[in-house]
Design a protein around this motif. Structure first.
Motif: not given
Lengths: 147, 870, 97
Positions: B779-785
């Motif tokens: 959860v949150g990975r694509s936001a971190l990218v």
């Protein structure tokens, strides 16, 4: 007339598939959710009850969890002719004639088990002191625990 | 029966008296002074609908004298006048309307600005309807009670009783609430007889009749708060019958608020129920047949009814000696302290008749506030509230229909009578001329006029004046315009004592750990930390810090969130919720873990411990435990994962054992299990410590060697005592949150929520190392990218200074604010002030020095270098 | 002229007693629940979203004046999440999908 007193009991938390929990025959418990049940037994019956429940559940669901949750809950019994009226001063939960409900009592999460003679209210141990103080303030007529 | 004390004067009380009837019998005519203009006000409706008899009784302001039974020794104070209600020098306001024009809040005292604060004080001192008691004992707490019934009937008149009796007979649980006493407002006669019969029928049908109880609102649910009778009820009925009746129309003409002007039912009630003459010589203005009943009641008590004006058909039935004035209309009531004469307009011309009473009975307006606020809740009206002016039989039939759930046929009432001037809103002192001014200024709807003039916003909540306000708008609009709506009805429909509102308001819930009594015994200063009551210090926090750095300290961490995660998808859940790697974690190993939200922002942190059988133990911050449980369940639920999330926070106690002597201490008390003193970072183990089964977690929050011992809550005291005793010679002592604050600051650990902002991703906190971005999904990975593709604009930094640092101070660079200090403490060990705070990049680089409230501070890497190893 | 619609005002106040029918516990006042916002479908763990799409997923909500699907957590009762349909104008639960 109603009295509020601390009740010693053992609490068994059961987690399993719904069809496994459906097999539970424990007299006193609360089906919190399809996959969770809380069983309340006498303290000295806790060990055998836990083993029995585990056997029942594991036969259907190998991932069933049966845990001793006694320390997590503090039980209070509300007894006497006016027990229901006293409860109406603490909560808007609809009380069944017998059986159990999960909901807010004095605004905090509680489990309520109703039997012929009493209303058993379980609140988390962390909140128990606050709960008792507040209950007695809301219903000053409640008699103190007989020692 | 005894006496009331009314403004220091004794007033005799007779059986059946209300405070109002006793006062009136004793000659009191002015009961209050009006809100703004200090006009005299006397008894008017006698049904609790108007503000004219609000008095202070035994220190309680806003009591309706007409609804309150009189009792010996009550201290009654009339309000609103200075020096007294009778001799009120402030009545000069009535001649200075220009100073208090309609909407004066918006248009006077605007400039100069300071004028308003003076004017406000002056205005507040001369207006108002009473003073809240600020001294003396607090009023007794009002108990709250929840009731569930099948049918709630509001109003104990003919329609309400009929509805209750009918519903009760069909086997329903029925509660009927009546704000006064059933039949209490009625003079002897057919209505009272019918009420008595129906009340009997209702009681026989098992209806619970609660008198002295007022329903003050209808909320969704439906939920009906009922006050009175020394408790507040929250009634949850399946159905509601509103039978609140009607009040006689409030006619607007010049002098309509003079003492001596009566609503017909009010005068009849004083005469018939209390045996008190409302006037010696009265003129009656009639348009309803009921007015003839009032004429009879007045004559029976000895009032001379001089004349009755009204339509010809009605006046044929007048008794001898009463002059009929066909089609006469009152245009003005005249008098200084009370009515002395009335001026009439008749087909033959103007007339003036001397009298001391004017009884107005022109029609009825429904008391329908509750009904209108019911929206589409299952509420039906019965009787006069839907059919004002209906007959007794119609009212009863309407009640019985309502019991069966039928929707009543509503009849509309005529438009309210509005003269060229006169008081529209008695509570707020708004006249017809004020409405004219507001209309001319462009305020041209009911809702907007209401807000601007405050008409209908007083204690009576528009019971009398709302129809007059609607009539005003209708009269001004072009004929094609839609009929004017009544102003929105909102709770409370009747005045409610603050104590009744406060019923069921409790202190905030408070959580305690199993060590609460031990903290008290050690003299701890306890305080709230979120929902928990926790020790902040036991003595000198510096000594507590020193113990942890040089010997061994114990901290109660029974507040930490602890979750057992089991079931076939347990591994999948923790892998998705946490941004660190989890698949390589062997049983007995643990890892610092961050839970991100879908925006990549840090929700919470904790330790993830792998257990046997694919289960996990996850800890969270103390304040974040409830939210963490909800989040774990949310992700599992939406992802269709089969897991059991067991929140064990309240089941478990926790003790942190920290400091260089901790291994020695633990070696003395561990009875079974591995040597906890050599437990490496990132490890956890089961052990029996001083007879208590524990799960021991090596942690790094305070720096140095530290182990959390989680165990069943009931064993906390035994474990705590054993550790303190066994560690006495090692210098073991308990430490609290104040010391913890220094200890964790020296390690540079942020408190989530205090040192972080809602949009802090791990990189901004210097926690990028805790993210396994190479993990395919969490959860949150694509936001971190997305976020990490951009340069860092803000981050959490450590600062170090020689001067004192105060939390909350801004970071300044060349006079510009570039950040804020979120934590600060003096570290004795480092011999400096240290703190954490967020800092913005300036021209792409982070400043190396900032000023913090005048103190120069260096931006330094965290952990602060000199902090102890570990 | 600006006009505060009476129905809107009344509905706002009725929000204090919104009732939610929990499938496990029965009808309860909304105060037993935590609001979880509009239903957002779980992020596809394998999908790599572009920045624009990801921003939408995280921040953009339909915020309809009408019936929307949303999540509620029954904190005081079963401690389970419910997905239900609520009419945001009338503030009524109208169904569970």
């Amino acid at each position: 007339m109603a009295e509020l007193r601390r009740r010693a009991c053992a609490v068994i938390a059961c987690y399993a598939r719904p069809e496994a929990l459906d097999l539970l025959e424990e007299a006193s418990g609360c089906r919190v959710a399809p996959d969770e049940a809380l069983v309340v037994v006498d303290e000295d019956a806790a060990g055998p009850a836990r083993a029995r429940i585990h056997r029942t559940l594991a036969g259907v669901d190998p991932d069933a969890l049966v845990l001793d949750a006694t320390d997590g809950w503090t039980a209070w019994s509300l007894e006497g002719a006016d027990a229901r009226v006293a409860f109406e001063r603490l909560s808007d939960l609809p009380l069944p004639t017998s059986g159990a409900v999960a909901g807010a009592v004095l605004g905090i999460p509680a489990r309520v088990l109703v039997t012929a003679g009493s209303i058993l209210v379980l609140v988390t141990s962390a909140e128990a002191a606050w709960w008792e103080r507040t209950a007695r303030r809301r219903v000053p007529e409640l008699e103190e625990e007989l020692r | 029966m005894g006496h009331l004390d009314v403004d220091g004067r004794p007033v005799e009380v007779r059986p059946g008296d209300t405070i109002a009837s006793a006062m009136f019998r004793a000659g009191v005519r002015t009961f209050t002074r009006s809100l703004k203009y200090h006009r005299r006000r006397g008894l008017y409706c006698l049904s609790g609908d108007c503000p004219n008899c609000l008095v202070t009784v035994d220190g309680v302001p806003g009591v309706r004298a007409c609804e309150t039974p009189a009792a010996d020794g009550q201290r009654v104070r009339r309000k609103g006048g200075w020096p007294s209600v009778e001799r009120d020098v402030l009545a000069v306001a009535d001649h200075l309307h220009a100073l208090l024009p309609v909407g004066f809040y918006s248009k006077t005292f605007i400039r100069p600005r300071w004028a308003w604060s003076l004017a406000e004080r002056a205005i507040r001192s001369v207006t108002g309807v009473g003073r809240l008691p600020t001294t003396g004992p607090a009023p007794e707490a009002v108990p709250l009670r929840h009731r569930r019934v099948d049918v709630l009937v509001i109003g104990g008149g003919v329609a309400g009783l009929a509805a209750a009796a009918q519903a009760g007979a069909s086997g329903a649980r029925v509660l009927l609430v009546e704000e006064g006493r059933v039949g209490g407002r009625l003079a002897p006669g057919p209505v009272r007889d019918r009420v008595a019969t129906l009340a009997d029928e209702a009681r026989r049908a098992g209806v619970e009749v609660a008198e002295g109880r007022t329903a003050v609102g209808i909320y969704e649910g439906p939920l009906v708060p009922v006050v009175g009778g020394d408790e507040t009820l929250r009634v949850e009925p399946n159905r509601i019958v509103v039978a609140t009746g009607a009040v006689e129309e409030h006619a607007v003409f010049v002098g309509n608020d003079l003492p001596g002007v009566w609503l017909g039912r009010g005068a009849a009630r004083l005469a018939g129920v209390h045996g008190v003459r409302p006037a010696e010589r009265a003129v009656v203005w009639a348009r309803t047949a009921e007015a003839l009943e009032h004429v009879r009641a007045l004559r029976e008590i000895g009032t001379e009814v001089v004349a009755v004006c009204g339509p010809a058909g009605l006046l044929t039935q007048l008794p001898d000696g009463v002059e009929p004035i066909v089609d006469g209309e009152v245009v003005r009531a005249v008098g200084r302290r009370a009515v002395e004469a009335v001026e009439l307009r008749t087909p033959e011309g103007r007339r003036r008749i001397a009298c001391d009473g004017l009884v107005v009975s022109l029609g009825r307006s429904p008391r329908d506030g509750l009904l209108r606020m019911a929206g589409d809740e299952p509420a039906v009206g019965a009787g006069e509230v839907v059919a004002p002016g209906c007959s007794l039989d119609e009212a009863e039939a309407s009640g019985r229909r309502a019991a069966a759930g039928g929707r009543p046929e509503a009849t509309s009432c005529g438009r309210a009578r509005l003269g060229s001037d006169g008081i529209v809103c008695l509570c707020e002192d708004v006249g017809a001329a004020d409405l004219d001014v507001a209309w001319a200024e462009g305020w041209r709807s009911v809702e907007i006029l209401k807000r601007y003039t405050t008409a209908t916003m007083g204690p009576c909540q528009g019971a009398l004046c709302a129809p007059a306000l609607a009539a005003f708008v209708e009269g001004r609009r072009r004929p094609t315009a839609a009929a004017a709506e009544r102003p929105t009805a909102r709770p409370p429909a009747r005045p409610v004592p603050l104590a009744a509102l406060a019923a069921g308001v409790d202190e905030l819930p408070e959580r305690r750990t199993g060590l609460h009594d031990r903290h008290l015994a050690l003299g701890a200063r306890l305080g709230r930390s979120g929902a928990w009551l926790r020790p902040f210090r036991y003595g000198d926090p510096d000594e507590e810090v020193r113990a942890v750095r040089e010997a061994v300290g114990l901290l109660d961490v029974g507040t930490l969130g602890r979750f057992l995660i089991a079931g076939p998808h347990a591994g999948a859940l923790v892998d998705r919720v946490l941004c660190c790697r989890t698949d390589d974690l062997a049983p007995g190993r643990s890892r610092y873990a961050l839970a991100l939200d879908p925006g990549g922002y840090v929700r919470d942190d904790g330790l993830l411990c792998a257990l046997e059988d694919g289960r996990f133990l996850l800890t969270s911050t103390s304040g974040g435990a409830d939210a963490m449980e909800a989040w774990l369940r949310d992700v599992a639920d939406r992802g269709g994962l089969r897991v059991h999330v067991v929140n064990q926070t309240s089941w478990l106690g926790g003790v942190l054992v920290a400091g260089p002597q901790a291994p020695t201490l633990l070696a003395r008390v561990v009875e079974r299990g591995p040597d906890l003193g050599s437990l490496p970072p990132g490890a956890h183990a089961e052990a029996v410590v001083a007879g208590v089964a524990c799960r021991a977690l090596r942690t790094g929050f305070v720096g140095g060697y530290a182990v959390e011992l989680h165990h069943r809550r009931a064993a906390s005291v035994a474990l705590w005592d054993a550790l303190l005793v066994a560690g006495r010679d090692l210098g073991a002592r308990a430490f609290g949150l104040d010391a913890l604050d220094v200890l964790r600051l020296e390690r540079g650990h942020p408190y989530l929520g205090q040192d972080t902002l809602p949009d802090d991703d791990p990189r901004k906190l210097g926690l990028g190392w805790a993210v396994a971005l190479d993990k395919p999904a969490f959860v949150g990975r694509s936001a971190l990218v997305r976020l990490w593709a951009r340069p860092l604009e803000r981050r959490l930094v450590g600062v170090r200074a020689d001067g004192p640092l105060a939390r909350g101070a801004p970071f300044e660079l060349d006079g510009a604010v570039v950040g804020r200090l979120t934590s600060a403490a003096r570290s004795r060990r480092l011999g400096a002030w240290i703190g954490l705070g967020w800092l913005r990049a300036v021209d792409g680089a982070f400043p190396e020095r900032v000023r913090v409230a005048g103190v120069s501070a260096a931006v330094v890497p965290i952990p602060f270098e000199e902090a102890g190893g570990g | 002229m600006w006009h505060a619609g009476p129905s809107f005002q009344a509905e706002v106040e009725r929000a204090v007693a919104l009732k939610i029918d929990c499938p496990h516990c029965g009808p309860r006042p909304f105060t037993e629940f935590d609001y979880g916002g509009e239903l957002v479908l779980p992020e596809d763990p394998a999908a790599t979203l572009g920045a624009e799409e990801d921003l939408r997923r995280v921040f953009v909500r339909a915020n309809v004046a009408g019936v929307q699907r949303e999540r509620w957590f029954h904190a005081a009762g079963c401690r389970r999440w419910l997905t239900l349909e609520r009419d945001t104008v009338r503030n009524r639960v109208v169904g569970a999908p």
